[in-house]
Scaffold this active site. Structure first.
Site, PDB file in Angstrom:
ATOM      1  CG  HIS A  69      -0.109   0.266   2.663  1.00 40.79           C
ATOM      2  ND1 HIS A  69       0.340  -1.029   3.278  1.00 40.79           N
ATOM      3  CD2 HIS A  69       0.242   0.978   3.114  1.00 40.79           C
ATOM      4  CE1 HIS A  69       1.155  -0.532   4.236  1.00 40.79           C
ATOM      5  NE2 HIS A  69       0.948   0.911   4.177  1.00 40.79           N
ATOM      6  CG  HIS A 147       6.982   5.308   0.531  1.00 43.94           C
ATOM      7  ND1 HIS A 147       6.666   6.272   1.396  1.00 43.94           N
ATOM      8  CD2 HIS A 147       6.968   4.241   1.182  1.00 43.94           C
ATOM      9  CE1 HIS A 147       6.385   6.084   2.460  1.00 43.94           C
ATOM     10  NE2 HIS A 147       6.858   4.621   2.578  1.00 43.94           N
TER      11      HIS A 147
END
Ligand code: 2AM
Length: 216
Positions: A69, A147
């Site tokens: 995620h 990220h």
């Protein structure tokens, strides 16, 4: 309990669909497998091993960290600063549960973490909290920290991945272009010192993801 009384989540973020999680993991494994065989990498091996060893198996070195995620807001069940404000943001409420396509544009490795850089669109930036880049000394544009954590070294918490990315971007902003190390099949690899490696992907990876939250 009425919805108002339910605690805020641990974090909000984009959760990659399972089919693409596999693809991203494979790409990252391929990268690590190749990286630790490169002469350029071996030259700086001491960054990863201290002086004791002359080899490292990066696939073993990094431990997986669960479902892939991209965190937008770490809320810590409401204890984190700005958590409530974020959850009440009209864009967050409107887009909760919606599908997005994330663009993964680079992979990076440090002695602490391995991650994928996510380049956010303007629409995606509406879900990005204003304070995410605060931990960096440099003034980096919103979304810089975005990220996906792909793995952490023993004893390292995933929060470190964003810190490591911001550090590399701060060096770039500071005019340090890094040391071009290798043209790989996936893209060009640059060394930024102290065990910091960045691979700019030739072809960004498009990753379908759902904007949601994680309670744990
Ligand atoms: P990550 O986004 O770099 O992977 C649960 O711990 C999730 O919230 C992880 O995905 C983690 O890091 C992220 N996280 C934990 N603490 C955080 C913090 N202080 N700031 C931002 N993200 C955090």
């Amino acid at each position: 309990a009425p919805l108002e009384e339910v605690d805020l989540p641990l974090f909000f973020g984009w959760f990659l669909l399972s089919s693409v999680q596999e693809k991203v993991r494979c790409t990252s494994m391929d990268f690590l497998k190749t990286l630790d065989t490169l002469e350029a990498f071996k030259k700086h091996l001491v960054d990863f091993t201290g002086k004791a060893e002359n080899e490292v198996d990066l696939e073993q070195y990094f431990k997986p960290t669960g479902a892939l995620h991209c965190t937008t807001k770490f809320c810590n069940y409401g204890k984190a600063e700005g958590a409530k404000e974020y959850a009440e943001n009209p864009a967050v409420r409107a887009l909760y549960g919606s599908a997005f396509e994330l663009s993964l544009t680079a992979l990076f490795v440090t002695p602490r973490t391995v991650g994928a850089r996510v380049s956010l669109t303007d629409e995606q930036l509406k879900l990005w909290p204003a304070d995410a880049e605060q931990s960096s000394a440099a003034s980096l544009p919103p979304g810089s920290r975005a990220h996906i954590t792909l793995g952490c070294a023993e004893g390292v918490e995933p929060v470190q991945t964003g810190v490591d990315l911001l550090e590399i971007l701060a060096l770039q902003q500071d005019g340090q272009q890094g040391e071009p190390a290798e043209e790989m099949e996936l893209g060009s690899l640059t060394y930024y010192g102290e065990g910091r490696w960045l691979l700019n992907l030739r072809e960004p990876i498009g990753a379908p993801a759902c904007f949601s939250s994680f309670y744990g």
